[in-house]
Design a protein around this motif. Structure first.
Motif, PDB file in Angstrom:
ATOM      1  N   LEU A  10       0.899  -1.103  -0.054  1.00  0.00           N
ATOM      2  CA  LEU A  10       0.116   0.028  -0.081  1.00  0.00           C
ATOM      3  C   LEU A  10       0.722   1.225   0.099  1.00  0.00           C
ATOM      4  O   LEU A  10       0.550   2.217  -0.449  1.00  0.00           O
ATOM      5  CB  LEU A  10      -0.896  -0.049   1.193  1.00  0.00           C
ATOM      6  N   ARG A  59       3.939   1.524  -1.388  1.00  0.00           N
ATOM      7  CA  ARG A  59       4.147   1.529  -2.688  1.00  0.00           C
ATOM      8  C   ARG A  59       3.320   2.188  -3.616  1.00  0.00           C
ATOM      9  O   ARG A  59       3.557   3.300  -4.586  1.00  0.00           O
ATOM     10  CB  ARG A  59       4.545   0.135  -3.144  1.00  0.00           C
ATOM     11  N   GLN A  60       1.958   1.936  -3.645  1.00  0.00           N
ATOM     12  CA  GLN A  60       1.089   2.238  -4.504  1.00  0.00           C
ATOM     13  C   GLN A  60       0.627   3.689  -4.089  1.00  0.00           C
ATOM     14  O   GLN A  60       0.441   4.653  -4.887  1.00  0.00           O
ATOM     15  CB  GLN A  60      -0.194   1.398  -4.373  1.00  0.00           C
ATOM     16  N   GLU A  61       0.862   4.257  -2.804  1.00  0.00           N
ATOM     17  CA  GLU A  61       0.613   5.698  -2.618  1.00  0.00           C
ATOM     18  C   GLU A  61       1.670   6.477  -2.907  1.00  0.00           C
ATOM     19  O   GLU A  61       1.355   7.712  -3.451  1.00  0.00           O
ATOM     20  CB  GLU A  61       0.340   5.738  -0.935  1.00  0.00           C
ATOM     21  N   VAL A  92       3.523   5.889  -5.681  1.00  0.00           N
ATOM     22  CA  VAL A  92       3.388   6.148  -7.023  1.00  0.00           C
ATOM     23  C   VAL A  92       2.316   6.986  -7.723  1.00  0.00           C
ATOM     24  O   VAL A  92       2.193   7.876  -8.402  1.00  0.00           O
ATOM     25  CB  VAL A  92       2.948   4.528  -7.780  1.00  0.00           C
ATOM     26  N   ASN A  93       1.210   7.199  -6.669  1.00  0.00           N
ATOM     27  CA  ASN A  93      -0.206   7.984  -6.800  1.00  0.00           C
ATOM     28  C   ASN A  93       0.614   9.486  -6.515  1.00  0.00           C
ATOM     29  O   ASN A  93       0.520  10.138  -7.488  1.00  0.00           O
ATOM     30  CB  ASN A  93      -1.177   7.866  -5.926  1.00  0.00           C
ATOM     31  N   SER A 108       3.179  10.362  -9.447  1.00  0.00           N
ATOM     32  CA  SER A 108       2.506  10.614 -10.659  1.00  0.00           C
ATOM     33  C   SER A 108       1.752  11.996 -10.505  1.00  0.00           C
ATOM     34  O   SER A 108       1.964  12.944 -11.454  1.00  0.00           O
ATOM     35  CB  SER A 108       1.284   9.598 -10.982  1.00  0.00           C
ATOM     36  N   GLY A 140       6.197   0.268 -10.390  1.00  0.00           N
ATOM     37  CA  GLY A 140       4.785   0.809 -10.462  1.00  0.00           C
ATOM     38  C   GLY A 140       4.155   1.125 -11.670  1.00  0.00           C
ATOM     39  O   GLY A 140       4.896   1.199 -12.768  1.00  0.00           O
ATOM     40  N   VAL A 187      -0.298   6.881 -12.191  1.00  0.00           N
ATOM     41  CA  VAL A 187      -1.877   7.175 -12.185  1.00  0.00           C
ATOM     42  C   VAL A 187      -1.925   8.307 -12.927  1.00  0.00           C
ATOM     43  O   VAL A 187      -1.457   9.432 -13.109  1.00  0.00           O
ATOM     44  CB  VAL A 187      -2.447   7.527 -10.708  1.00  0.00           C
ATOM     45  N   GLN A 222      -5.344   3.544  -5.612  1.00  0.00           N
ATOM     46  CA  GLN A 222      -4.304   3.144  -4.912  1.00  0.00           C
ATOM     47  C   GLN A 222      -4.594   1.955  -4.077  1.00  0.00           C
ATOM     48  O   GLN A 222      -3.794   1.173  -3.503  1.00  0.00           O
ATOM     49  CB  GLN A 222      -3.824   4.277  -4.340  1.00  0.00           C
ATOM     50  N   TYR A 223      -5.724   1.797  -3.452  1.00  0.00           N
ATOM     51  CA  TYR A 223      -6.321   0.924  -2.632  1.00  0.00           C
ATOM     52  C   TYR A 223      -6.784  -0.413  -3.355  1.00  0.00           C
ATOM     53  O   TYR A 223      -6.292  -1.727  -3.025  1.00  0.00           O
ATOM     54  CB  TYR A 223      -7.389   1.255  -1.827  1.00  0.00           C
ATOM     55  N   ARG A 281      -5.352  -1.596  -6.208  1.00  0.00           N
ATOM     56  CA  ARG A 281      -4.313  -2.185  -6.524  1.00  0.00           C
ATOM     57  C   ARG A 281      -3.786  -3.021  -5.494  1.00  0.00           C
ATOM     58  O   ARG A 281      -3.010  -3.809  -6.194  1.00  0.00           O
ATOM     59  CB  ARG A 281      -3.351  -0.930  -7.111  1.00  0.00           C
TER      60      ARG A 281
END
Length: 301
Positions: free
Chosen positions: A72, A74-76, A78-79, A82, A135, A138, A245-246, A248
């Motif tokens: 999580l 990592r995805q945040e 990336v967001n 971006s 990643g 987004v 982001q969630y 993913r």
């Protein structure tokens, strides 16, 4: 009256630009070579400090395995990176359009061009980081990209400096609070150190631009600027809690967005991130009633 006196007795805009230019010569970075892109990632370290992840402190966060928590983060990241790329795009377009009307021999012009170079390298740094950590960027939707391309047409002078501060200071404050976290991936720590060092000059330049112009600004422009920046509140609230982001990570995106927005810990982080900029807006007389209401309703005051 205090603002007027300080604007007239402090260093001129040219002197500030000269000092920042010298600082840029002494301490600037080339992320392509100043970051070890081949260094291995630590599978047990976070991509954002845990306490800055939007779900941190909630039962939903505690229910995740450490592996899921790291994913999580990592995805945040990336967001956020971006969004940083798209914002730097807006700022660079606005700077170039503004420079068409400036004296090409002035130090302020030369520093604006230096800042433009910094921001271009930051876009590369953000993009390479997203790629390195595996990643997927987004991307804004089509109508959002149309708006993004239209904004530089109106971002000039005080409006440009105000937009730059809203776009840069919140991230800068969060990075300063967390870049030394021992649980952070080394590549992310390096990115944050570079970004904080160079953004500090950009923030000084934008703040000085507002300090110089606000005392001589017509009342209706000052009122517009003092309230227009409040749009940043709901924008950041939306940005920080995007459902993608969630989802993913395998979570219910819309449900986790609601959890994050009601998370007291996340709200505290938003308030602390906005605090330096809120204090500056108060100091220069640019915290209007509507602007304050919008930031407060979005959870940043």
């Amino acid at each position: 009256m205090t603002a007027s006196v300080s604007a007239s007795t402090g260093p001129t805009r040219e002197q500030v630009a000269e000092r920042l230019l010298k600082g840029s010569v002494k301490k600037s970075y080339e992320p392509v070579v100043d970051i070890d892109w081949d260094a291995p990632l630590d599978p047990d370290k976070f991509f954002l400090p845990p306490q800055t992840v939007t779900l941190y402190g909630t039962p939903q966060w505690d229910a995740l395995s450490r592996e899921q928590q790291i994913e999580l983060s990592r995805q945040e990241l990336v967001n956020i990176l971006s969004a940083g790329i798209w914002f730097e795009n807006i700022l660079n377009q606005a700077l170039l359009r503004d420079l068409m009307h400036r004296n090409p021999t002035a130090s302020t012009t030369h520093y604006a061009l230096t800042e433009l170079g910094d921001e271009t390298r930051h876009m590369i740094m953000f993009g390479k980081t997203i790629q390195r950590i595996g990643g997927t960027p987004v991307r804004p939707k089509l109508f959002q990209r149309i708006i993004i391309n239209a904004l530089p047409l109106v971002f000039r002078g005080p409006l440009l400096w105000g937009a730059a501060l809203v776009g840069e200071e919140l991230f800068d404050a969060l990075q300063r609070q967390t870049l030394e976290d021992p649980e952070l991936q080394p590549i992310v720590q390096r990115l944050m150190r570079i970004h904080v060092a160079e953004e500090a000059r950009h923030i000084q330049f934008a703040r000085d631009g507002l300090r110089k112009t606000v005392p001589v600004m017509p009342w209706y422009r000052k009122m517009l600027l003092a309230n227009l920046h409040g749009v940043g509140g709901p924008f950041y609230r939306m940005l920080f809690t995007l459902p993608i982001q969630y989802s993913r990570v395998g979570l219910d995106g819309k449900q986790m967005r609601r959890v994050a927005r009601s998370n007291p810990h996340f709200r505290d982080k938003c308030v602390s991130a906005f605090a330096p900029l809120a204090e500056f807006f108060e100091d220069v007389g640019l915290m209007g009633r509507l602007g304050r209401f919008m930031w407060r309703r979005a959870g940043f005051l």
